[in-house]
Design an enzyme around this catalytic site. Structure first.
Site, PDB file in Angstrom:
ATOM      1  N   CYS A 131     -30.483  10.929 -31.291  1.00 31.19           N
ATOM      2  CA  CYS A 131     -30.768  10.111 -30.096  1.00 31.19           C
ATOM      3  C   CYS A 131     -32.191  10.310 -29.582  1.00 31.19           C
ATOM      4  O   CYS A 131     -32.654   9.531 -28.758  1.00 31.19           O
ATOM      5  CB  CYS A 131     -29.783  10.439 -28.980  1.00 31.19           C
ATOM      6  SG  CYS A 131     -28.095  10.155 -29.463  1.00 31.19           S
ATOM      7  N   HIS A 271     -32.082   9.241 -21.665  1.00 33.54           N
ATOM      8  CA  HIS A 271     -31.128   8.799 -22.682  1.00 33.54           C
ATOM      9  C   HIS A 271     -29.806   8.473 -21.994  1.00 33.54           C
ATOM     10  O   HIS A 271     -29.320   9.232 -21.158  1.00 33.54           O
ATOM     11  CB  HIS A 271     -30.947   9.925 -23.704  1.00 33.54           C
ATOM     12  CG  HIS A 271     -29.895   9.650 -24.714  1.00 33.54           C
ATOM     13  ND1 HIS A 271     -29.747   8.416 -25.320  1.00 33.54           N
ATOM     14  CD2 HIS A 271     -28.918  10.441 -25.241  1.00 33.54           C
ATOM     15  CE1 HIS A 271     -28.737   8.478 -26.168  1.00 33.54           C
ATOM     16  NE2 HIS A 271     -28.217   9.681 -26.132  1.00 33.54           N
ATOM     17  N   ASN A 301     -23.567   4.673 -25.357  1.00 29.34           N
ATOM     18  CA  ASN A 301     -24.656   5.453 -25.949  1.00 29.34           C
ATOM     19  C   ASN A 301     -25.133   4.737 -27.214  1.00 29.34           C
ATOM     20  O   ASN A 301     -24.403   4.675 -28.195  1.00 29.34           O
ATOM     21  CB  ASN A 301     -24.133   6.862 -26.265  1.00 29.34           C
ATOM     22  CG  ASN A 301     -25.168   7.749 -26.925  1.00 29.34           C
ATOM     23  OD1 ASN A 301     -26.223   7.295 -27.356  1.00 29.34           O
ATOM     24  ND2 ASN A 301     -24.850   9.030 -27.010  1.00 29.34           N
TER      25      ASN A 301
HETATM   26  N1  ACO Z   1      -9.375   8.929 -23.490  1.00 29.06           N
HETATM   27  C1  ACO Z   1      -8.486   9.755 -22.905  1.00 29.06           C
HETATM   28  N2  ACO Z   1      -8.533  11.086 -23.052  1.00 29.06           N
HETATM   29  C2  ACO Z   1      -9.523  11.618 -23.807  1.00 29.06           C
HETATM   30  C3  ACO Z   1     -10.470  10.800 -24.449  1.00 29.06           C
HETATM   31  C4  ACO Z   1     -10.372   9.408 -24.260  1.00 29.06           C
HETATM   32  N3  ACO Z   1     -11.245   8.546 -24.819  1.00 29.06           N
HETATM   33  N4  ACO Z   1     -11.324  11.584 -25.123  1.00 29.06           N
HETATM   34  C5  ACO Z   1     -10.925  12.862 -24.916  1.00 29.06           C
HETATM   35  N5  ACO Z   1      -9.824  12.870 -24.130  1.00 29.06           N
HETATM   36  C6  ACO Z   1      -9.070  14.012 -23.641  1.00 29.06           C
HETATM   37  C7  ACO Z   1      -9.302  15.250 -24.456  1.00 29.06           C
HETATM   38  O1  ACO Z   1      -8.436  15.259 -25.576  1.00 29.06           O
HETATM   39  C8  ACO Z   1      -8.974  16.345 -23.470  1.00 29.06           C
HETATM   40  O2  ACO Z   1      -7.589  16.525 -23.449  1.00 29.06           O
HETATM   41  P1  ACO Z   1      -6.973  18.014 -23.350  1.00 29.06           P
HETATM   42  O3  ACO Z   1      -7.479  18.548 -22.031  1.00 29.06           O
HETATM   43  O4  ACO Z   1      -5.519  17.742 -23.395  1.00 29.06           O
HETATM   44  O5  ACO Z   1      -7.517  18.741 -24.534  1.00 29.06           O
HETATM   45  C9  ACO Z   1      -9.366  15.756 -22.121  1.00 29.06           C
HETATM   46  O6  ACO Z   1      -9.521  14.335 -22.339  1.00 29.06           O
HETATM   47  C10 ACO Z   1     -10.647  16.297 -21.563  1.00 29.06           C
HETATM   48  O7  ACO Z   1     -11.622  16.366 -22.581  1.00 29.06           O
HETATM   49  P2  ACO Z   1     -13.043  16.965 -22.296  1.00 29.06           P
HETATM   50  O8  ACO Z   1     -13.774  17.073 -23.596  1.00 29.06           O
HETATM   51  O9  ACO Z   1     -12.972  18.174 -21.439  1.00 29.06           O
HETATM   52  O10 ACO Z   1     -13.688  15.816 -21.387  1.00 29.06           O
HETATM   53  P3  ACO Z   1     -15.078  15.836 -20.721  1.00 29.06           P
HETATM   54  O11 ACO Z   1     -14.922  15.682 -19.257  1.00 29.06           O
HETATM   55  O12 ACO Z   1     -15.952  16.934 -21.238  1.00 29.06           O
HETATM   56  O13 ACO Z   1     -15.719  14.469 -21.259  1.00 29.06           O
HETATM   57  C11 ACO Z   1     -17.181  13.659 -22.957  1.00 29.06           C
HETATM   58  C12 ACO Z   1     -15.837  14.279 -22.667  1.00 29.06           C
HETATM   59  C13 ACO Z   1     -17.260  12.333 -22.247  1.00 29.06           C
HETATM   60  C14 ACO Z   1     -17.323  13.460 -24.457  1.00 29.06           C
HETATM   61  C15 ACO Z   1     -18.298  14.598 -22.418  1.00 29.06           C
HETATM   62  O14 ACO Z   1     -18.064  15.912 -22.879  1.00 29.06           O
HETATM   63  C16 ACO Z   1     -19.672  14.166 -22.861  1.00 29.06           C
HETATM   64  O15 ACO Z   1     -20.184  13.159 -22.433  1.00 29.06           O
HETATM   65  N6  ACO Z   1     -20.324  14.978 -23.713  1.00 29.06           N
HETATM   66  C17 ACO Z   1     -21.676  14.656 -24.186  1.00 29.06           C
HETATM   67  C18 ACO Z   1     -21.566  13.672 -25.306  1.00 29.06           C
HETATM   68  C19 ACO Z   1     -22.895  13.136 -25.702  1.00 29.06           C
HETATM   69  O16 ACO Z   1     -23.792  12.985 -24.895  1.00 29.06           O
HETATM   70  N7  ACO Z   1     -23.004  12.840 -26.988  1.00 29.06           N
HETATM   71  C20 ACO Z   1     -24.130  12.186 -27.509  1.00 29.06           C
HETATM   72  C21 ACO Z   1     -25.177  13.107 -27.936  1.00 29.06           C
HETATM   73  S1  ACO Z   1     -26.522  12.203 -28.450  1.00 29.06           S
HETATM   74  C22 ACO Z   1     -26.452  11.920 -30.131  1.00 29.06           C
HETATM   75  O17 ACO Z   1     -27.115  12.582 -30.845  1.00 29.06           O
HETATM   76  C23 ACO Z   1     -25.591  10.802 -30.642  1.00 29.06           C
END
Ligand code: ACO
Length: 358
Positions: A131, A271, A301
């Site tokens: 990214c 980003h 994203n």
């Molecule tokens: N719908 C419903 N539930 C979900 C979903 C979904 N789409 N995805 C995950 N869950 C569940 C998980 O299984 C988890 O359940 P559990 O507690 O029973 O295990 C629960 O939701 C909470 O998951 P978390 O990972 O704690 O959720 P979080 O609040 O951290 O949000 C997210 C997850 C949105 C992915 C966040 O961590 C994030 O934005 N991380 C950064 C990602 C990012 O920026 N990536 C791009 C990098 S750039 C690149 O190089 C492409």
């Protein structure tokens, strides 16, 4: 004494070149027409519109039609950027495509783009910093211009992430989208345009976001396909923690490198991965959210395209005026991060139109 004169001339020429800056002279984008809403995803994986909105800020994303690849969107964005700059493809010296979803491992997508737009004189290469690729690409384009090696550089961020996302994995498929944007860089006085860059990487965090198969470590095989190893794998929590530290640090470092205070920036263009990440970074920096441009709700994203697409919209909406100080900041797989400090000039016709419309 002739050799002394010649040495002095060389020194003076070097001084002139190192005094050369670069700026954004044109901008273009390519946004697929097809919208996939959170509700649409409710029918694909076990998720809800409410979960996606509250955890990420995303409401919808765009998906490229079948048969459209990264180079196709890059070409459309490049043609608009060159028109915006009032330049021809024949003027381009260098084409840099930042992408995590190239058409192929090789040839470089940039070579395909250069050929399609008719940039016959240009060198062309792809840049892989996930990214952060567009931010890295702009730093490289600036260096090429500042060194005198190029006059006109096209820097593109283009992604068809929909092709490398596992549409059965709810933890990733709700996050990403397709888009492209391009900028044309041209020389300018050193106190205008790009004032400083800060680039960083930490390969120890590489496993947190990766596409494991298809390279030399894990060549494509029936097993890798069956195992879904050609799709994005991500540890969202670790990437989140990294991002909320990386954004403020990169902005502080680029401000210091430009001799500025963080407060001096008129607009931050981060980003667009998750609005919560942007809010947390703004809080750490003690900056109000209205100084951060956000459009993640409409595109998700889009990796290397996200910062230049946001820049395009900020310019189109008249949020950036000539003389404004703008900070770009990206983070992503690698792990990588990159920031740039820019004093906006009035090269872009899109920007001039937005300015006069106000
Ligand atoms: N719908 C419903 N539930 C979900 C979903 C979904 N789409 N995805 C995950 N869950 C569940 C998980 O299984 C988890 O359940 P559990 O507690 O029973 O295990 C629960 O939701 C909470 O998951 P978390 O990972 O704690 O959720 P979080 O609040 O951290 O949000 C997210 C997850 C949105 C992915 C966040 O961590 C994030 O934005 N991380 C950064 C990602 C990012 O920026 N990536 C791009 C990098 S750039 C690149 O190089 C492409």
């Amino acid at each position: 004494m002739a050799h002394v004169d010649s040495a002095e001339r060389t020194l003076e020429a070097t001084r002139r070149l190192t005094r050369r800056g670069s700026t954004i002279a044109g901008i273009g984008r390519s946004i697929p027409a097809k919208v996939v809403t959170n509700r649409d995803l409710e029918g694909l994986v076990e998720t809800t519109d409410e979960w996606i909105r509250t955890r990420t800020g995303i409401r919808e994303r765009r998906v490229a039609p079948d048969g459209v690849a990264t180079s196709d969107m890059a070409v459309e964005a490049s043609v608009e950027a060159l028109t915006d700059a009032g330049l021809e493809a024949a003027d381009v010296d260098l084409v840099i495509v930042g992408t995590a979803s190239p058409d192929m491992l090789f040839p470089a997508t940039a070579c395909l783009v250069a050929d399609r737009i008719g940039a016959r004189r240009a060198g062309a290469f792809d840049l892989s910093a996930a990214c952060s690729s567009w931010a890295y690409g702009v730093a490289m384009g600036h260096a090429a211009i500042a060194s005198g090696g190029a006059q006109t550089v096209l820097v593109i961020g283009s992604e068809t992430l929909s092709r490398i996302v596992d549409w059965t994995d709810r933890s990733t498929c709700v996050l990403f989208g397709d888009a492209a944007a391009a900028v044309v860089l041209r020389p300018c006085p050193p106190d205008e345009g790009f004032l400083a860059f800060h680039l960083g990487a930490d390969g120890a965090g590489g496993p947190w976001i990766s596409l494991p198969a298809g390279g030399s470590r894990l060549p494509a095989s029936a097993e890798t396909v069956a195992g879904g190893d050609h799709f994005i794998k991500m540890n969202g929590r670790e990437v989140y923690k990294f991002a909320v530290r990386a954004i403020p640090r990169a902005i502080e470092r680029v401000a210091a490198a430009a001799g500025l205070a963080v407060d001096d920036f008129d607009l931050f263009i981060p980003h667009q991965a998750n609005v919560r990440i942007i809010e947390a970074a703004a809080e750490r920096l003690g900056q109000p959210m209205d100084r951060f441009f956000v459009n993640v709700e409409r595109y998700g994203n889009t990796s290397s395209a996200s910062v230049p697409v946001a820049l395009y919209e900020a310019v189109e909406q008249g949020r950036i005026r000539p003389g404004d100080l703008v900070a770009f900041v990206a983070f992503g797989g690698g792990l990588t991060w990159g920031a740039a400090a820019l004093r906006w000039t009035d090269g872009s016709a899109l920007g001039r139109r937005a300015g006069t419309a106000l």
